[in-house]
Design an enzyme around this catalytic site. Structure first.
Site, PDB file in Angstrom:
ATOM      1  CE  LYS A   9      -3.196   2.629   2.947  1.00 63.10           C
ATOM      2  NZ  LYS A   9      -4.009   3.156   1.846  1.00 63.10           N
ATOM      3  CD  GLN A 189       3.881   8.763  -4.094  1.00 59.84           C
ATOM      4  OE1 GLN A 189       3.935   9.974  -3.938  1.00 59.84           O
ATOM      5  NE2 GLN A 189       3.305   8.211  -5.136  1.00 59.84           N
ATOM      6  CG  ASN A 190       8.091   6.382  -3.937  1.00 58.11           C
ATOM      7  OD1 ASN A 190       7.407   5.525  -4.503  1.00 58.11           O
ATOM      8  ND2 ASN A 190       8.299   7.588  -4.443  1.00 58.11           N
ATOM      9  NE  ARG A 191       6.260   0.303   2.102  1.00 57.82           N
ATOM     10  CZ  ARG A 191       5.059   0.349   1.555  1.00 57.82           C
ATOM     11  NH1 ARG A 191       4.550   1.524   1.172  1.00 57.82           N
ATOM     12  NH2 ARG A 191       4.352  -0.745   1.387  1.00 57.82           N
ATOM     13  CG  LEU A 192      11.663   7.881   0.553  1.00 57.64           C
ATOM     14  CD1 LEU A 192      12.025   8.917  -0.497  1.00 57.64           C
ATOM     15  CD2 LEU A 192      12.930   7.378   1.250  1.00 57.64           C
TER      16      LEU A 192
END
Length: 213
Positions: A9, A189-192
């Site tokens: 997700k 977003q993007n696991r950042l």
């Protein structure tokens, strides 16, 4: 069906920066707590409680937050339970709230003390009658013969307390987790992800730092 590795997700709802947070982590928690309540999250007070024995063996389970003050985070349980025994050996714990609807997590690490008998009595007496009887009926974490044994014990106690006040069992009461570290996590977003961490300093002030995701 997707494989476990394919479950994913993207977190896109919000951000969290140093300028967004208060200087006091309790105030920041209350701010996020209000937003969780306003979002009608079911059982927003559900939190993972992690404890460990003296030899470092960890254990975790879900419990419910039942109080919050300037000292710490309060929950109630059976003192003779497995978590109670671990807290007796090693009075330290970690709490984790995960509010997936807001893509947020709060992680609290601290020392643990029992709350006063008065506070435990007040909360116990506010519980539904069935829950008060259950606190007497269940030898929490102990091996029992079967479900029938538990139900029969409950029936026996229902009869015993039919016309009698149900006092708090001596083995049941509250704990307070007094934080030394509180981390606020906002999914990005993007696991950042955004991670803002409060650490208690020796002078009583809170050091605020950003952690890498």
């Amino acid at each position: 069906m997707p494989s476990i590795a394919e479950i994913r997700k993207e977190y896109i709802l919000r951000s969290l920066s140093e300028k967004d947070v208060t200087s006091d982590p309790f105030q920041q928690f209350e701010k996020w707590w209000k937003e969780a309540m306003d979002s009608n999250i079911e059982e927003a007070n559900a939190m993972t409680l992690a404890t460990a024995s003296n030899d470092g063996i960890p254990s975790a389970r879900i419990v419910l937050l039942k109080g919050l003050d300037k000292k710490g985070f309060i929950f109630f349980t059976n003192y003779d339970s497995f978590k109670g025994q671990q807290l007796l050996e090693n009075p330290r714990a970690c709490l984790v709230f995960f509010w997936k609807e807001l893509e947020r997590q709060v992680r609290i690490t601290g020392l643990v003390t029992k709350v006063s008998d008065k506070e435990s009595d007040e909360y116990f007496n506010s519980r539904p009658k069935g829950s008060r009887i259950a606190a007497w009926a269940s030898p929490q974490s102990q091996v029992i013969a079967n479900r029938n044994w538990l139900e029969e014990n409950e029936k026996k106690l229902q009869k015993q307390f039919e016309n009698t006040a149900i006092e708090r069992p001596p083995h049941w009461g509250g704990y307070c987790v007094i934080p030394i570290n509180i981390e606020f996590w906002q999914g990005r977003q993007n696991r950042l992800h955004d991670r803002i961490n409060y650490s208690l300093e020796e002078n009583g002030d809170w050091l605020i730092e950003r952690l890498a995701p």
